[in-house]
Design an enzyme around this catalytic site. Structure first.
Site, mmCIF file in Angstrom:
data_model
loop_
_atom_site.group_PDB
_atom_site.id
_atom_site.type_symbol
_atom_site.label_atom_id
_atom_site.label_comp_id
_atom_site.label_asym_id
_atom_site.label_seq_id
_atom_site.Cartn_x
_atom_site.Cartn_y
_atom_site.Cartn_z
ATOM 1 C CD GLN A 156 107.922 42.844 76.006
ATOM 2 O OE1 GLN A 156 107.468 41.960 74.191
ATOM 3 N NE2 GLN A 156 107.073 43.540 76.787
ATOM 4 N N GLY A 157 110.898 38.283 77.345
ATOM 5 C CA GLY A 157 111.209 36.530 77.335
ATOM 6 C C GLY A 157 110.184 36.307 78.025
ATOM 7 C CG PHE A 173 111.960 35.407 83.805
ATOM 8 C CD1 PHE A 173 111.587 34.573 85.244
ATOM 9 C CD2 PHE A 173 113.335 34.143 82.977
ATOM 10 C CE1 PHE A 173 112.704 33.665 85.424
ATOM 11 C CE2 PHE A 173 113.248 33.632 83.817
ATOM 12 C CZ PHE A 173 113.160 33.283 84.950
ATOM 13 N N GLY A 174 109.892 38.392 81.593
ATOM 14 C CA GLY A 174 109.199 39.272 81.637
ATOM 15 C C GLY A 174 110.032 40.342 80.558
ATOM 16 C CB VAL A 218 115.442 41.815 78.429
ATOM 17 C CG1 VAL A 218 117.021 41.609 78.632
ATOM 18 C CG2 VAL A 218 114.634 40.469 78.643
ATOM 19 C CG ASP A 258 112.326 27.416 74.071
ATOM 20 O OD1 ASP A 258 112.233 27.853 72.543
ATOM 21 O OD2 ASP A 258 111.838 28.641 74.589
#
Length: 676
Positions: free
Chosen positions: A372-373, A375-376, A378, A488
């Protein structure tokens, strides 16, 4: 005690600078010249020779002693230079005794600012458990004795032959041609602990030079043909000097060359065709600037000169600007025509574009979530050719939107490096947005450093990962124009493929700055707690040195096995607060991850700790550039790969995602003296 070496010697060398209770330090003019006299070949630093110690008066000798190993052989050298401006007619005259025996047949008379070295001839000192010396004022003189430096040499039989003669000749020609001012003394490759700065060598007998880094070395003039004599050279870095003239054809005569960095110079003419061919075939990582005087093709006569940029971010930014201008013009035109619809620009790329239905099929209807990141989710996917991929899908609830999606896709399309995650394709189908990456089978670094991971990374694996990540970040900072700031960087953004090769991910959400002072781009906070540059709250933006700080924290995590924020029952501590007291106590055993159970090189551990702490300095301007960090990390890795420990070790460091490029070294037990 600090180590130096004589030219062509086969022993360790130390100079002593401590003062005894009855010694007084005297300082000289900084104009002392250690290379302009008959003893200049010994090459002592001016900082050593411009100070001296003396006793209170001529009746008190300078004395010292050493404890020796009676099984070893030693030599003793003394270095003198008169650093006091004496009255006219005065001269300092000395005698030297070694173990009560007269060391000189005649007394030594010193000249102002003129160094002298007293050399012990054969035979060496052997079978002695201690060594005493005494320096006295000569009989009848009234000036007290002085001493600038003295050295005790321990004779060490080298395990390797000296560096190959042809390589020595070539590197000496290069040193002379460009007046290289680095500490290039002695044999370039032997002993391995004292490799010349910027060099890496093979472990063959004789050793051969395979890496030469002369970046930012103030080189001037053209590229000398001497480089072509380094026949096994694999990497040549001549970036950020003041080199001029055409690129010589001799660079084509290096069959093993796989990296050539020529940025930051003033070359003219054309790039040799063989180099271009190797670049197109993927055999050569070629870095040059976009300069109007440097042509892409062999002949520039009668043709408009073409810029050759690696990477091509500069021209890409121009193309994006034109595209945005066209889109804006179309939007204005539609508004004037009364249209209520404004479409978003679609992304054009040589990378594969997938429809939403294809993404569904690739991910098996989004069956397997692997991460998860921002964006949403993976998802794990598989292409038609059975190649596994990772699909990052833009969630409708994501805080990031189309601009961020487009920014990442556009950057990934033009930025390529073996230590950056590769974009396979993307989906831009209505409201459905996804990025398709190469699959990294071994997850991320954070998972491997977790205390719950039963497979503890070895010390050498950690060094290899550090070098890989440094390669990727250095490319973003110095291989891209304008430079790309990650913003980051953290262990979860360092991914590992099936061969444990590290690659940086999620750099597409960073900002590309035209200059380091370009702070008007964005003031939106970026980064993750624990890795954020402490200067960002005042600077209000990220820059290269912010990434360097984050990288320093990652290095400390690799060393210690601890997270950036160490959670405690009462309060949370930053890793810097935890490690600083241990560094002050020189407690390397408790700094290094205890799960290694002592299986690490102490020397390399201290070196990488120093690198990490220099990266994590609180003041950004004091932190090194990633080029310097990468160089030092590679030297640290080379030290481990070429120096044995108390038991047999096998070290593997993956230099590419292909198994045939594995760097494999077997090291036997080796005992060597360590500089005190």
């Amino acid at each position: 005690m600090l180590p130096f070496r004589y030219p062509n010697d086969t022993y360790d060398r130390y100079w002593h600078s401590s003062l005894k209770d009855d010694w007084i330090e005297i300082a000289s003019s900084s104009t002392i010249n250690t290379a302009s006299n008959s003893d200049g070949a010994y090459g002592l630093p001016a900082e050593v020779m411009k100070t001296a110690a003396k006793t209170q008066n001529a009746s008190i000798p300078l004395k010292d002693y050493f404890t020796l190993n009676p099984l070893l052989k030693y030599y003793c050298y003394f270095h003198f230079a008169e650093v006091e401006k004496l009255e006219p007619g005065q001269q300092r005259e000395l005698t030297i005794s070694l173990d009560g025996q007269r060391y000189l047949t005649e007394s030594l008379i010193l000249d102002y600012l003129n160094p002298h070295t007293i050399v012990q001839d054969n035979p060496p000192i052997t079978g002695e458990s201690s060594l005493h010396f005494s320096i006295n004022a000569a009989q009848g003189t009234h000036l007290p004795p002085i001493l600038n430096a003295y050295e005790i040499f321990e004779w060490v039989e080298l395990p390797n032959e000296p560096t190959a003669t042809e390589d020595v000749q070539a590197i000496m020609e290069i040193k002379t041609r460009y007046n290289v001012t680095r500490n290039w003394q002695g044999d370039p490759c032997v002993p391995s602990e004292y490799l010349w700065d910027g060099l890496n060598c093979t472990n063959d007998n004789p050793p051969r030079i395979i890496t030469l880094n002369l970046s930012s070395s103030k080189l001037t003039g053209d590229i000398t043909t001497s480089f072509s004599k380094l026949e096994l050279l694999q990497s040549l870095d001549l970036s950020f000097n003041n080199l001029t003239g055409p690129l010589p054809q001799v660079l084509e005569q290096l069959p093993n060359l796989n990296t050539l960095d020529l940025r930051g110079n003033k070359f003219t003419g054309s790039i040799p065709e063989v180099l271009l061919e190797h670049f197109r075939n993927g055999k050569l990582d070629l870095r040059v600037d976009a300069r109007p005087d440097l042509c892409l093709y062999n002949s520039c006569k009668g043709k408009k000169k073409k810029e050759f940029v690696i990477p091509v971010l500069a021209s890409f930014i121009t193309a994006v600007s034109i595209l945005l201008f066209i889109v804006s013009a179309l939007a204005i035109y539609r508004r004037k025509r009364g249209s209520a619809t404004v479409t978003k620009p679609s992304i054009k790329s040589k990378n594969r574009q997938y429809s939403y239905s294809e993404v569904v099929k690739i991910t098996n209807n989004f069956k397997n979530i692997i991460g998860q990141g921002g964006f949403g989710n993976v998802y794990l996917g598989k292409l038609k050719d059975e190649i596994q991929v990772a699909v990052k899908f833009l969630s409708p609830s994501s805080k990031q939107g189309y601009k961020e999606f487009r920014a990442e896709a556009q950057l990934l399309m033009v930025v390529h490096h073996r230590n950056l995650v590769t974009l396979v394709g993307y989906c831009d189908d209505g409201e459905n947005k996804a990025l398709v990456y190469e699959y990294m089978a071994n997850g991320n670094l954070q998972q491997h450093l977790s205390v719950t991971n039963p497979n503890v990374l070895t010390w050498n694996e950690r060094l290899c990962i550090a070098v890989d990540a440094a390669h990727g970040l250095e490319y973003l900072h110095n291989g891209c124009k304008p430079p790309i700031i990650h913003r980051d960087l953290k262990p979860s953004n360092i991914l590992l493929n099936e061969y444990m090769q590290a690659k940086i991910a999620d750099f597409g959400l960073s900002r590309a700055f035209t200059t380091e002072s370009d702070f008007h781009v964005s003031t939106r906070p970026a980064g993750t707690w624990g890795y954020v540059d402490p200067e960002i709250p005042t600077a209000r933006n990220s820059n290269k040195k912010s990434d360097v700080y984050s990288f320093g924290i990652i290095l400390l995590e690799l060393i210690t096995g601890r997270p950036a924020i160490i959670r405690g029952p009462m309060r949370n501590n930053h890793i810097l607060d935890w490690v600083n007291p241990l560094i002050e106590r020189a407690d390397i055993q408790n700094i290094v991850d205890p799960r290694l159970e002592g299986e690490f090189s102490t020397h390399s551990a201290w070196k990488i700790v120093e690198i990490a702490m220099s990266c994590a300095l609180p003041v950004a301007i004091q932190r090194p550039d990633m080029s310097q960090v990468l160089t030092e990390l590679k030297e640290c890795l080379a030290l481990v790969l070429t120096r044995g420990r108390n038991q047999r070790m096998t070290t593997e460091c993956r230099t590419s995602s292909m198994p045939h490029n594995t760097f494999h070294v077997e090291l036997e037990s080796e005992i060597a003296p360590i500089a005190r």
